[in-house]
Scaffold this active site. Structure first.
Site, PDB file in Angstrom:
ATOM      1  N   CYS A   1       0.818  -1.219   0.000  1.00  0.00           N
ATOM      2  CA  CYS A   1       0.000   0.000   0.000  1.00  0.00           C
ATOM      3  C   CYS A   1       0.850   1.267   0.000  1.00  0.00           C
ATOM      4  CB  CYS A   1      -0.897   0.056   1.242  1.00  0.00           C
ATOM      5  SG  CYS A   1      -1.394  -1.498   1.955  1.00  0.00           S
TER       6      CYS A   1
ATOM      7  N   ASP B   1      -3.847  -3.223   7.325  1.00  0.00           N
ATOM      8  CA  ASP B   1      -4.621  -4.271   8.004  1.00  0.00           C
ATOM      9  C   ASP B   1      -3.988  -5.640   7.852  1.00  0.00           C
ATOM     10  OD1 ASP B   1      -7.662  -3.546   8.978  1.00  0.00           O
ATOM     11  OD2 ASP B   1      -6.893  -2.086   7.549  1.00  0.00           O
TER      12      ASP B   1
ATOM     13  N   CYS C   1      -3.232   3.753   2.459  1.00  0.00           N
ATOM     14  CA  CYS C   1      -4.096   2.784   3.127  1.00  0.00           C
ATOM     15  C   CYS C   1      -4.978   3.459   4.171  1.00  0.00           C
ATOM     16  CB  CYS C   1      -3.253   1.686   3.754  1.00  0.00           C
ATOM     17  SG  CYS C   1      -4.190   0.211   4.197  1.00  0.00           S
ATOM     18  N   ASP C   2      -6.037   2.769   4.583  1.00  0.00           N
ATOM     19  CA  ASP C   2      -7.203   3.458   5.126  1.00  0.00           C
ATOM     20  C   ASP C   2      -6.970   4.276   6.385  1.00  0.00           C
ATOM     21  OD1 ASP C   2      -7.072   1.267   6.867  1.00  0.00           O
ATOM     22  OD2 ASP C   2      -8.784   0.267   5.966  1.00  0.00           O
ATOM     23  N   LYS C   3      -6.104   3.869   7.310  1.00  0.00           N
ATOM     24  CA  LYS C   3      -5.943   4.652   8.542  1.00  0.00           C
ATOM     25  C   LYS C   3      -5.113   5.906   8.337  1.00  0.00           C
ATOM     26  CE  LYS C   3      -8.208   1.460  10.725  1.00  0.00           C
ATOM     27  NZ  LYS C   3      -8.324   0.480   9.618  1.00  0.00           N
TER      28      LYS C   3
ATOM     29  N   CYS D   1      -6.165  -1.433  -1.502  1.00  0.00           N
ATOM     30  CA  CYS D   1      -7.084  -2.476  -1.952  1.00  0.00           C
ATOM     31  C   CYS D   1      -7.998  -1.933  -3.039  1.00  0.00           C
ATOM     32  CB  CYS D   1      -7.923  -2.978  -0.791  1.00  0.00           C
ATOM     33  SG  CYS D   1      -6.981  -3.641   0.579  1.00  0.00           S
TER      34      CYS D   1
ATOM     35  N   SER E   1     -13.975  -4.769   8.413  1.00  0.00           N
ATOM     36  CA  SER E   1     -13.204  -4.329   7.253  1.00  0.00           C
ATOM     37  C   SER E   1     -14.138  -3.671   6.253  1.00  0.00           C
ATOM     38  CB  SER E   1     -12.508  -5.527   6.610  1.00  0.00           C
ATOM     39  OG  SER E   1     -12.073  -5.218   5.296  1.00  0.00           O
TER      40      SER E   1
END
Length: 570
Positions: free
Chosen positions: A50, A82, A123-125, A195, A472
């Protein structure tokens, strides 16, 4: 250019002299010291694909900032993924890293008194952590979306990381041969980026654009594509202009901007994790917005216009080709706050002029949506006094009501073991608790693994599930109520359930209730004692002790107060 930049100090003063000495040793000429100083917030890491491309983006961005007449300074933060960082402490480090990123940024940027920042969102965070820092520090900030990864094929079928995640739990329950899972894992990812489905990362990238914090048209976008690098170069030019204009995040992050972002998440069937992340951004900026309330209010008004996996069968590449987030905003324009300001210095309505949708099958018109029922449903009831969240999807045949006896677990491993030995049966409501922000802590606990294991056991349409944990962004299976609040670890009603209690879930009436008399619930509450902490020590104990409830977005501290008097005294 403003008469005084906060990064500049009187010539010959202590701070001027020591900074000049440091920066001269870095190759920065003394003649450049009066220029705007801009942080490039980079979460580069070799641990996860990522983040593996961010150093190349940072290099291009540095040149663009220099060309625009400013000084770039690259800083680093934590880089949680993750599928990598989630291995320790049952995944507790993931959400806890979000707030660590915010504080990393504060230390570097506020400590050095830099004038602005560009955040490389991957990535998401990293995305909410960066937005939270922007709201907290309130200096000119622009988010650069760094793109999604290319997926692969296996045995003639599309395969991505979502398929591998689901497949791993199907293999655990015996539904998928391990050799098949190995083949999928070898082919799922073909390059850097986040992702490729409409998980939390791509959902939050859309949120950045809808909030007005990213350049219009920049999400979703293929990582390392020529289009992405065009936006990188534009961002380097634009951040310098934003400093000249003194355009700050709290000028942009209005209640209308949050309503726009909620509308986009609903229309894209995005990740439920966006809810707490946007609430956290509002909390950090001291912005009076109830994001949970916005999802309740707008849920029945915003149809699903995009069906990207896992919500539907379209790919993220198809969404980008159809016009991406800007085209989706154009579809929603009659329902949006067009007067919301953006990083361009113009309003959202101005940015949407002339935008066309390239593929009406991928980004549907309001009159022909994929679904009219809410993509995300907010529930309340006697076991969810604050909230419970369901990601419903676009399949009209999915369950909207369910009643059954509870079967309760304090650990995800115990729930999966119960699936394997047949103790979870059709009609059960699986209660997996102790996975909230304090109980996990940080929502570790593997709720998503339980969901996919239920699916792998062939019970996805035969049982329901409740959890105070999160899911998720790739989860869109079965009837699962997540982030039930208050959480069990603080004595929320979820903690009071026992095996056999009858649970009623009703999406049409937005209810989540147990058939238990109030007096009995109160009696159970008096007898309740907290479970021992699952994981602890170090950063996780600090997080558990400091974290606020979900109604505040699970932030750690109150927003940094940089008063007008402090600003004037700089």
């Amino acid at each position: 250019m403003p008469k005084k930049l906060r990064s500049n100090f009187p010539h010959g003063s202590y701070l001027w002299a020591v900074r000049a000495a440091q920066w001269q040793a870095l190759g920065i000429d003394e003649s450049e010291l009066e220029k705007p100083k801009i942080a490039i917030v980079n979460s580069s890491s070799n641990l996860a694909i990522c983040f593996s491309h961010l150093d190349g983006i940072a290099a291009e961005l540095k040149q663009s900032i220099r060309d625009a007449g400013a000084l770039p300074f690259e800083i680093r933060t934590a880089a949680p993924s993750d599928f990598i960082t989630g291995a320790g402490a049952g995944g507790a480090y993931m959400l806890a890293a979000r707030d660590l990123i915010t504080n990393d940024i504060e230390v570097a940027v506020e400590g050095a008194q830099l004038d602005g920042m560009i955040c490389l969102a991957s990535c998401d965070k990293t995305v909410p952590g960066q937005l939270m820092a922007a709201a907290r520090l309130n200096i000119p900030t622009l988010v650069v979306v760094c793109g999604y990864q290319p997926s692969g094929e296996y045995n003639g079928r599309h395969v991505d990381i979502e398929d591998v995640f689901i497949g791993s739990m199907h293999a655990l329950t015996g539904k998928l041969p391990v050799d098949e899972l190995v083949g999928m894992a070898r082919n799922a990812i073909k390059g850097p980026g986040v992702c490729s489905g409409m998980g939390t990362a791509n959902s939050m990238h859309l949120v950045c654009e809808a909030l007005g914090m990213a350049l219009p048209g920049s999400s979703p976008i293929a990582a390392n594509s020529p289009q992405m690098f065009d936006f990188v170069r534009q961002a380097g030019q634009r951040i310098v202009a934003m400093i000249e204009e003194d355009l700050k995040p709290r000028d942009i992050l209005s209640p209308g901007a949050f309503a726009n972002a909620v509308s986009v998440v609903l229309a894209a069937g995005g990740s439920v994790n966006c809810i707490k992340h946007m609430q956290a951004v509002a909390a950090e900026g001291g912005i009076d917005v109830d994001v949970y309330g916005l999802f309740r209010e707008l849920g029945n008004r915003i149809p699903v216009l995009v069906g990207v996996r896992p919500m539907g069968e379209h790919s993220i590449e198809q969404m980008e080709a159809a016009g991406g987030g800007r085209a989706l905003l154009k579809r929603l324009e009659p329902l949006l706050h067009g007067d919301a300001l953006t990083v361009t210095g113009k309003t959202l309505g101005d940015n949407l002029q002339g935008v066309v949708v390239a593929d009406e099958q991928v980004i549907r018109p309001l009159q022909r949506p994929f679904a009219t029922q809410p993509a995300i449903v907010m529930l309340r009831g006697n076991i969810a006094p604050q909230a419970g969240i369901v990601k419903y999807g676009i399949d009209p045949s999915k369950m909207r009501r369910f009643s059954g006896p509870a079967i309760c677990f304090e650990r995800s491993a115990d729930a999966i073991a119960a699936l394997q030995d047949g103790r979870i049966k059709p009609g059960h409501v699986v209660v997996m608790r102790g996975a909230g922000v304090r109980g996990g802590p940080a929502m570790g606990g593997g709720a998503s693994r339980v969901v996919f294991a239920i699916d792998g056991a062939g019970l996805g349409d035969k049982v329901a599930m409740l959890t105070d944990g999160h899911l998720s962004g790739l989860v869109c299976k079965g009837l699962v109520v997540a982030e039930v609040a208050p959480e069990a670890a603080v004595g929320g009603p979820l903690a009071l359930l026992v095996d056999g209690d009858i649970i009623d879930i009703d999406l049409d009436h937005h209810r989540l209730d147990a058939r238990i008399a109030s007096a009995e619930l109160q009696a159970r509450a008096r007898r309740w004692r907290p479970q021992p902490a699952q994981f602890g020590g170090g950063w996780l104990d600090i997080y558990r002790d400091a974290v606020k409830g979900m109604e505040h977005g699970a932030v750690l501290i109150k927003p940094l107060d940089i008063s007008d008097e402090q600003e004037a005294g700089r």
